[in-house]
Design a protein around this motif. Structure first.
Motif, PDB file in Angstrom:
ATOM      1  N   TRP A 233       0.833  -1.204   0.000  1.00  0.00           N
ATOM      2  CA  TRP A 233       0.000   0.000   0.000  1.00  0.00           C
ATOM      3  C   TRP A 233       0.871   1.258   0.000  1.00  0.00           C
ATOM      4  N   ASN A 234       2.123   1.096   0.346  1.00  0.00           N
ATOM      5  CA  ASN A 234       3.038   2.218   0.432  1.00  0.00           C
ATOM      6  C   ASN A 234       4.090   2.038  -0.653  1.00  0.00           C
ATOM      7  N   ASP A 235       4.093   2.911  -1.632  1.00  0.00           N
ATOM      8  CA  ASP A 235       5.057   2.762  -2.726  1.00  0.00           C
ATOM      9  C   ASP A 235       6.225   3.743  -2.613  1.00  0.00           C
ATOM     10  N   LEU A 236       6.472   4.234  -1.406  1.00  0.00           N
ATOM     11  CA  LEU A 236       7.619   5.120  -1.206  1.00  0.00           C
ATOM     12  C   LEU A 236       8.909   4.338  -1.417  1.00  0.00           C
ATOM     13  N   PRO A 237       9.877   4.934  -2.070  1.00  0.00           N
ATOM     14  CA  PRO A 237      11.154   4.237  -2.263  1.00  0.00           C
ATOM     15  C   PRO A 237      11.785   3.874  -0.916  1.00  0.00           C
ATOM     16  N   GLY A 238      12.391   2.696  -0.854  1.00  0.00           N
ATOM     17  CA  GLY A 238      13.098   2.278   0.354  1.00  0.00           C
ATOM     18  C   GLY A 238      12.205   1.804   1.474  1.00  0.00           C
ATOM     19  N   THR A 239      10.957   1.456   1.151  1.00  0.00           N
ATOM     20  CA  THR A 239      10.051   0.945   2.176  1.00  0.00           C
ATOM     21  C   THR A 239       9.458  -0.390   1.732  1.00  0.00           C
ATOM     22  N   ALA A 240       8.965  -1.136   2.694  1.00  0.00           N
ATOM     23  CA  ALA A 240       8.215  -2.366   2.442  1.00  0.00           C
ATOM     24  C   ALA A 240       6.938  -2.267   3.251  1.00  0.00           C
ATOM     25  N   SER A 241       5.842  -2.765   2.689  1.00  0.00           N
ATOM     26  CA  SER A 241       4.563  -2.631   3.376  1.00  0.00           C
ATOM     27  C   SER A 241       3.712  -3.890   3.230  1.00  0.00           C
ATOM     28  N   ALA A 242       2.712  -3.968   4.088  1.00  0.00           N
ATOM     29  CA  ALA A 242       1.750  -5.064   4.091  1.00  0.00           C
ATOM     30  C   ALA A 242       0.501  -4.556   4.799  1.00  0.00           C
ATOM     31  N   PHE A 243      -0.497  -5.413   4.944  1.00  0.00           N
ATOM     32  CA  PHE A 243      -1.728  -5.075   5.642  1.00  0.00           C
ATOM     33  C   PHE A 243      -1.983  -6.062   6.756  1.00  0.00           C
ATOM     34  N   LEU A 244      -2.543  -5.553   7.853  1.00  0.00           N
ATOM     35  CA  LEU A 244      -3.030  -6.383   8.951  1.00  0.00           C
ATOM     36  C   LEU A 244      -4.541  -6.288   8.948  1.00  0.00           C
ATOM     37  N   TYR A 245      -5.216  -7.440   9.069  1.00  0.00           N
ATOM     38  CA  TYR A 245      -6.668  -7.467   9.097  1.00  0.00           C
ATOM     39  C   TYR A 245      -7.157  -8.085  10.395  1.00  0.00           C
ATOM     40  N   ALA A 246      -8.234  -7.503  10.925  1.00  0.00           N
ATOM     41  CA  ALA A 246      -8.879  -8.002  12.132  1.00  0.00           C
ATOM     42  C   ALA A 246     -10.004  -8.953  11.752  1.00  0.00           C
ATOM     43  N   GLN A 247     -10.577  -9.603  12.761  1.00  0.00           N
ATOM     44  CA  GLN A 247     -11.671 -10.549  12.543  1.00  0.00           C
ATOM     45  C   GLN A 247     -12.875  -9.898  11.878  1.00  0.00           C
ATOM     46  N   ASP A 248     -13.085  -8.607  12.126  1.00  0.00           N
ATOM     47  CA  ASP A 248     -14.242  -7.927  11.545  1.00  0.00           C
ATOM     48  C   ASP A 248     -13.997  -7.455  10.111  1.00  0.00           C
TER      49      ASP A 248
ATOM     50  N   ILE B 254       0.852  -1.396   7.340  1.00  0.00           N
ATOM     51  CA  ILE B 254       2.078  -1.289   8.130  1.00  0.00           C
ATOM     52  C   ILE B 254       3.242  -1.180   7.153  1.00  0.00           C
ATOM     53  N   SER B 255       4.318  -0.547   7.595  1.00  0.00           N
ATOM     54  CA  SER B 255       5.484  -0.440   6.721  1.00  0.00           C
ATOM     55  C   SER B 255       6.740  -0.216   7.539  1.00  0.00           C
ATOM     56  N   ILE B 256       7.874  -0.519   6.921  1.00  0.00           N
ATOM     57  CA  ILE B 256       9.174  -0.234   7.528  1.00  0.00           C
ATOM     58  C   ILE B 256      10.056   0.438   6.489  1.00  0.00           C
ATOM     59  N   THR B 257      11.074   1.098   6.994  1.00  0.00           N
ATOM     60  CA  THR B 257      12.113   1.648   6.136  1.00  0.00           C
ATOM     61  C   THR B 257      13.169   0.573   5.970  1.00  0.00           C
ATOM     62  N   LEU B 258      13.456   0.220   4.740  1.00  0.00           N
ATOM     63  CA  LEU B 258      14.420  -0.843   4.464  1.00  0.00           C
ATOM     64  C   LEU B 258      15.854  -0.383   4.732  1.00  0.00           C
ATOM     65  N   GLY B 259      16.689  -1.357   5.091  1.00  0.00           N
ATOM     66  CA  GLY B 259      18.101  -1.084   5.284  1.00  0.00           C
ATOM     67  C   GLY B 259      18.481  -0.537   6.636  1.00  0.00           C
ATOM     68  N   ARG B 260      17.529  -0.293   7.503  1.00  0.00           N
ATOM     69  CA  ARG B 260      17.837   0.180   8.854  1.00  0.00           C
ATOM     70  C   ARG B 260      18.231  -1.010   9.716  1.00  0.00           C
ATOM     71  N   PRO B 261      18.880  -0.754  10.849  1.00  0.00           N
ATOM     72  CA  PRO B 261      19.195  -1.852  11.764  1.00  0.00           C
ATOM     73  C   PRO B 261      17.910  -2.581  12.197  1.00  0.00           C
ATOM     74  N   PRO B 262      17.974  -3.899  12.349  1.00  0.00           N
ATOM     75  CA  PRO B 262      16.776  -4.669  12.708  1.00  0.00           C
ATOM     76  C   PRO B 262      16.043  -4.152  13.946  1.00  0.00           C
ATOM     77  N   ALA B 263      16.749  -3.756  14.979  1.00  0.00           N
ATOM     78  CA  ALA B 263      16.080  -3.274  16.195  1.00  0.00           C
ATOM     79  C   ALA B 263      15.249  -2.031  15.904  1.00  0.00           C
ATOM     80  N   GLN B 264      15.728  -1.149  15.060  1.00  0.00           N
ATOM     81  CA  GLN B 264      14.958   0.040  14.683  1.00  0.00           C
ATOM     82  C   GLN B 264      13.721  -0.347  13.891  1.00  0.00           C
ATOM     83  N   GLN B 265      13.885  -1.294  12.969  1.00  0.00           N
ATOM     84  CA  GLN B 265      12.740  -1.747  12.174  1.00  0.00           C
ATOM     85  C   GLN B 265      11.680  -2.393  13.059  1.00  0.00           C
ATOM     86  N   ILE B 266      12.104  -3.220  13.994  1.00  0.00           N
ATOM     87  CA  ILE B 266      11.155  -3.909  14.880  1.00  0.00           C
ATOM     88  C   ILE B 266      10.412  -2.897  15.743  1.00  0.00           C
TER      89      ILE B 266
END
Length: 128
Positions: free
Chosen positions: A31-46, A52-64
């Motif tokens: 859903w997010n096509d900004l360069p250097g990011t990865a994204s996905a969707f979270l869905y609830a039962q309803d 959700i998205s993260i900036t790629l290439g950052r240290p894992p602890a920052q991404q988490i």
């Protein structure tokens, strides 16, 4: 799903699986096509969803920590819809007051009390 995003989700989903949490359906939907990011969707039962998205290439602890903050927003809404307490993950120091905050400290992604800044657990290692 992007491998960095998938790896960042693993510890957060482990915490959501513990008592008091709620698990999403994770969909590999960009859903997010900004360069250097990865994204996905979270869905609830309803059927409601949140991106959700993260900036790629950052240290894992920052991404988490960055991702845990977003997943926490989703969890609060999902829990509210289910009529359950929304202070996820609850702060054991102040269990009826506020949830813990996701932060990166010295190369670690941790859940921390937002009031007194005490580290409660590494993200992915919440106690039941």
């Amino acid at each position: 799903m992007d491998p960095e995003l998938a790896a960042s989700l693993v510890p957060i989903l482990a915490d959501l699986a513990r008592p008091g949490g709620v698990l999403p359906e994770v969909r590999d939907e960009t859903w997010n096509d900004l360069p250097g990011t990865a994204s996905a969707f979270l869905y609830a039962q309803d059927g409601s969803g949140q991106g959700i998205s993260i900036t790629l290439g950052r240290p894992p602890a920052q991404q988490i920590a960055e991702l845990a903050d977003q997943v926490q927003e989703w969890a609060v809404e999902a829990l509210w819809t289910l009529g359950r307490p929304t202070n996820w993950p609850f702060c054991p120091r102040h269990p009826h007051s506020h949830p813990l905050a996701a932060v990166e400290i010295r190369g670690r992604a941790v859940w921390q009390c937002p009031t007194d800044r005490v580290e409660v657990a590494d993200i992915g290692r919440l106690q039941a």
